[in-house]
Design an enzyme around this catalytic site. Structure first.
Site, PDB file in Angstrom:
ATOM      1  N   ASP A 393       5.027   9.501  -0.388  1.00  0.00           N
ATOM      2  CA  ASP A 393       4.300  10.113  -1.490  1.00  0.00           C
ATOM      3  C   ASP A 393       3.437  11.235  -0.907  1.00  0.00           C
ATOM      4  O   ASP A 393       3.249  11.315   0.309  1.00  0.00           O
ATOM      5  CB  ASP A 393       3.439   9.042  -2.168  1.00  0.00           C
ATOM      6  CG  ASP A 393       2.641   9.597  -3.329  1.00  0.00           C
ATOM      7  OD1 ASP A 393       3.189  10.412  -4.076  1.00  0.00           O
ATOM      8  OD2 ASP A 393       1.469   9.208  -3.464  1.00  0.00           O
ATOM      9  N   ASP A 592       0.481   5.136  -1.987  1.00  0.00           N
ATOM     10  CA  ASP A 592      -0.854   4.541  -2.137  1.00  0.00           C
ATOM     11  C   ASP A 592      -1.266   4.310  -3.579  1.00  0.00           C
ATOM     12  O   ASP A 592      -2.363   3.817  -3.841  1.00  0.00           O
ATOM     13  CB  ASP A 592      -1.906   5.426  -1.463  1.00  0.00           C
ATOM     14  CG  ASP A 592      -2.225   6.665  -2.286  1.00  0.00           C
ATOM     15  OD1 ASP A 592      -1.309   7.189  -2.953  1.00  0.00           O
ATOM     16  OD2 ASP A 592      -3.383   7.115  -2.257  1.00  0.00           O
ATOM     17  N   ASP A 596       3.537   4.180  -7.189  1.00  0.00           N
ATOM     18  CA  ASP A 596       4.430   3.930  -6.060  1.00  0.00           C
ATOM     19  C   ASP A 596       4.883   2.474  -5.985  1.00  0.00           C
ATOM     20  O   ASP A 596       5.794   2.142  -5.232  1.00  0.00           O
ATOM     21  CB  ASP A 596       3.728   4.284  -4.736  1.00  0.00           C
ATOM     22  CG  ASP A 596       3.335   5.752  -4.660  1.00  0.00           C
ATOM     23  OD1 ASP A 596       4.182   6.585  -5.018  1.00  0.00           O
ATOM     24  OD2 ASP A 596       2.204   6.040  -4.248  1.00  0.00           O
TER      25      ASP A 596
END
Length: 703
Positions: A393, A592, A596
């Site tokens: 990410d 995080d 996700d």
């Protein structure tokens, strides 16, 4: 977290076994150990008991062995009383020092779970019982049991087996206690007291257990932060290396978060306690490490299958050894058969197989925790080394995750201040880092915020709700299109801001575009080096982010990431993982945020940033406490070293038993004329478990 005598104990070989207080495992007979070690390494009750039994009886073992091995030297002194003297010396060793072994052997039969204590109990009982009958009633034995006219006695074998087994257990228990050193080190980080500010003025030192959320605490230079919380007053540099592995102190000022057990280096701070007791970062880390240490590695399954049938096979081999020697061996053939059968029972050690991977896992997870890497279970350690593709990410993973306001652009009929005010009002219900940046700028400008209603998060693409009774949509172009809002009027301005590396968030009010807010999030100083190291190890790096594609590509260019996916929803990340897995890739996902979580759960190894949300960490297999991608490289190196260590332990255990049992049965006697004494068999048996634990402890020194 002090375990106490009545704390919960478990078996390192069978973690599903739990009981209050110390004891022996009903399945394998191994000494139970505390689920959470005490902060101070107190001696295990069984270790103290075995050491006492060994020390008090080893002189008797030495004496009976000297008499037995001296041939006829003592016959002139003892005359016909020699068998009775040996019986007298051996009895305390066997019946008192060896009593715990017999108890466990009987329990193993009663529980229908044969283990090493079954074999030791059978072997020692056979040697001692046979010798006692031979000493008291030698006439019962035929000539095939006699050597030189006398029935052979094996009191020294029984005594030495007990003493060597006790010695091996003392060494093993001492070594096993060292595997909890990492947790004890973590527990030892917590201070014992905190300095609390009274509401009416003044200060007092209170035990840490008496600190409650909302208490104001003073942390002086050189003191440890007592609990998790936020800075109210003061500035200082705080050393967080004991939890994160990051050696550089972190500057803290009003509004910054503090982690309990970290060290305040320079200035004085006043903080507000927020998480205390089992809710602190330190307590959660200790709990995660303890749970990971008790998990079973997939590699252990084969060893478990073998160990489950091992004891009965060994007993069968011992019986066959006795019969084969008695029927076909040289004189005194039954005596040879008996002593070789005892050697077979003693040398076999299923504990070496059972301990092979649990010891490696315990040491590895402990070492990882000291480096700021938390493994959820043993399977994660075993899987990480096989990963060939890493999806990352952007926000909070590659970037700092503390975005700062960059710019605001208003559409026709709106002012920049009003666009920012409405966006900040709606974002009061969001936990996303971008929302925090918008709120911070609005508060800096002292804008009057309204209370949002009907707040709804569309994870990864934006939020919806009502502000001042008007429907508001705040998010990326995907959310705008889902809501049927034309956003193209500000496309040129948005693209210009994205090219600068900023994230663009559109605002629509009453179904029409009102403006956009741009947020910039600096790339972490460690991201480039971390990705270079991961690429050098053969990993394919892919970025997948909910941000616009232009912004994602700008960040990708700076970090050398060629494959970039922008404006992806949580479902898209999940599908990306599934597609790569269908291609045969072993995928790790690092993120995080809540968006996700599905991809983290689907990937073979989900890696969460410790600076992220609880949902992400709960879905992940590995957590990087510091949120530093360099932790992935460290975790992969440890994964490779741990699996190598497991294989060494399993290989040794299999080879030891594959060679030891036939050797004890006398397979080499026709070629060499040598037999394996039960004394040597006992020494080898004790060495096998100790060697497995000792090899696992090498992981403490690093990969």
């Amino acid at each position: 977290m002090d375990r106490g005598a009545d704390g919960e104990y478990t078996c390192p070989m069978h973690p599903e076994v739990r009981q209050i207080g110390p004891g022996a495992c009903p399945r394998c007979g191994m000494a139970l150990e505390p689920v959470l070690p005490a902060a101070e390494a107190d001696e295990a009750p069984e270790l103290a008991d075995f050491r006492r039994r060994f020390r008090r009886t080893v002189p008797l073992t030495v004496l009976v062995t000297v008499i037995a091995m001296s041939g006829g030297t003592f016959d002139s002194l003892l005359g016909g009383t020699r068998p009775f003297v040996e019986l007298l010396l051996a009895t305390p060793v066997v019946l008192w020092a060896g009593w715990p072994f017999f108890v466990r052997g009987v329990q193993s039969v009663a529980n229908r779970s044969p283990n090493m204590w079954t074999l030791i109990g059978l072997g020692v009982a056979a040697a001692y019982g046979y010798s006692a009958v031979a000493a008291l009633a030698p006439g019962l034995f035929p000539e095939s049991f006699r050597e030189g006219g006398h029935v052979a006695l094996y009191f020294e074998a029984a005594a030495v087996i007990i003493s060597l087994t006790l010695f091996g257990q003392v060494m093993e228990l001492r070594a096993r206690s060292e595997t909890g050193a990492a947790i004890r080190a973590l527990l030892g980080l917590a201070p014992k007291t905190a300095r609390r500010l009274r509401d009416g003025g003044g200060e007092e030192d209170v035990p840490l257990a008496h600190v409650h959320p909302g208490d104001r605490l003073r942390v002086r230079p050189g003191e440890k932060v007592p609990v998790d919380g936020v800075v109210l007053e003061g500035e200082s540099a705080v050393d967080e290396s004991m939890l994160t592995g990051e050696p550089i102190p972190v500057r803290k000022a009003a509004g910054d978060r503090l982690i309990g057990a970290t060290l305040n280096a320079t200035g004085a701070l006043v903080m507000r306690a927020e998480q205390v007791g089992s809710q602190t970062v330190l307590a959660r880390i200790v709990q995660l490490v303890a749970e990971a240490q008790r998990s079973r590695a997939p590699m252990q399954r084969m060893a478990d299958v073998v160990a489950g049938r091992f004891v009965m096979v060994v007993v069968a081999v011992a019986v066959l050894t006795f019969l084969a020697w008695g029927l076909f061996g040289p004189e005194p053939r039954w005596a040879y058969g008996f002593i070789n059968a005892v050697a077979v029972l003693i040398i076999a050690c299923p504990c070496a197989l059972g301990l092979a991977t649990p010891m490696s896992v315990m040491v590895a997870t402990g070492r990882a925790a000291t480096q700021g890497v938390l493994f959820r279970d043993a399977a994660a350690i075993e899987s990480l080394r096989r990963v060939d593709t890493l999806i990352v990410d952007k926000t909070g993973t590659l970037t700092e995750g503390r975005p700062a306001f960059h710019a605001v652009v208003a559409a026709g009929g709106w002012t920049e201040a009003e666009v920012l005010r409405i966006a900040a009002s709606l974002d009061q219900g969001s936990e996303h880092p971008l929302a925090a940046a918008i709120l911070a700028e609005a508060r800096r400008l002292t804008l009057a915020l309204s209370t949002p209603e009907g707040f709804e998060s569309a994870s990864g693409i934006g939020v919806r709700g009502s502000v001042d009774g008007r429907p508001v949509v705040l998010g990326n172009t995907v959310l705008m299109e889902d809501a049927g809002i034309a956003w193209q009027g500000l496309a040129e301005a948005a693209e210009r801001l994205r090219a600068e590396g900023a994230s663009v968030i559109y605002l629509a009010v009453d179904g029409r575009l009102a403006g956009l807010v741009a947020i910039s999030d600096p790339i972490k100083a460690t991201s480039a080096a971390a990705l270079d190291e991961l690429r050098a190890s053969g990993l394919r790096i892919i970025m997948a982010t909910g941000d616009g594609l232009t912004t994602a590509r700008a960040v990708g260019r700076q970090l050398g990431i060629d494959e970039v996916h922008g404006e992806v929803k949580p479902k898209d990340k999940d599908e990306l993982v599934a597609r790569l897995q269908a291609e045969g890739r072993i995928v790790a996902m690092a993120g995080d945020g809540i968006n996700d979580a599905p991809a983290l759960a689907r990937s073979q190894v989900g890696i969460a940033m410790g600076t992220g949300t609880d949902v992400a960490m709960g879905s992940a297999h590995v957590t990087l406490v510091k949120g530093d991608l360099r932790g992935i490289s460290a975790a992969r190196r440890l994964s490779l070293a741990t699996v190598r260590n497991m294989r060494q332990n399993l290989g040794f255990a299999f080879i030891y038993n594959a060679l030891g049992v036939p050797l004890a049965a006398g397979l080499l006697y026709p070629l060499t004329g040598l037999l394996l004494s039960p004394l040597i068999a006992a020494l080898a048996m004790s060495f096998s478990s100790v060697s497995v634990v000792t090899n696992a402890l090498r992981l403490r020194r690093g990969p």
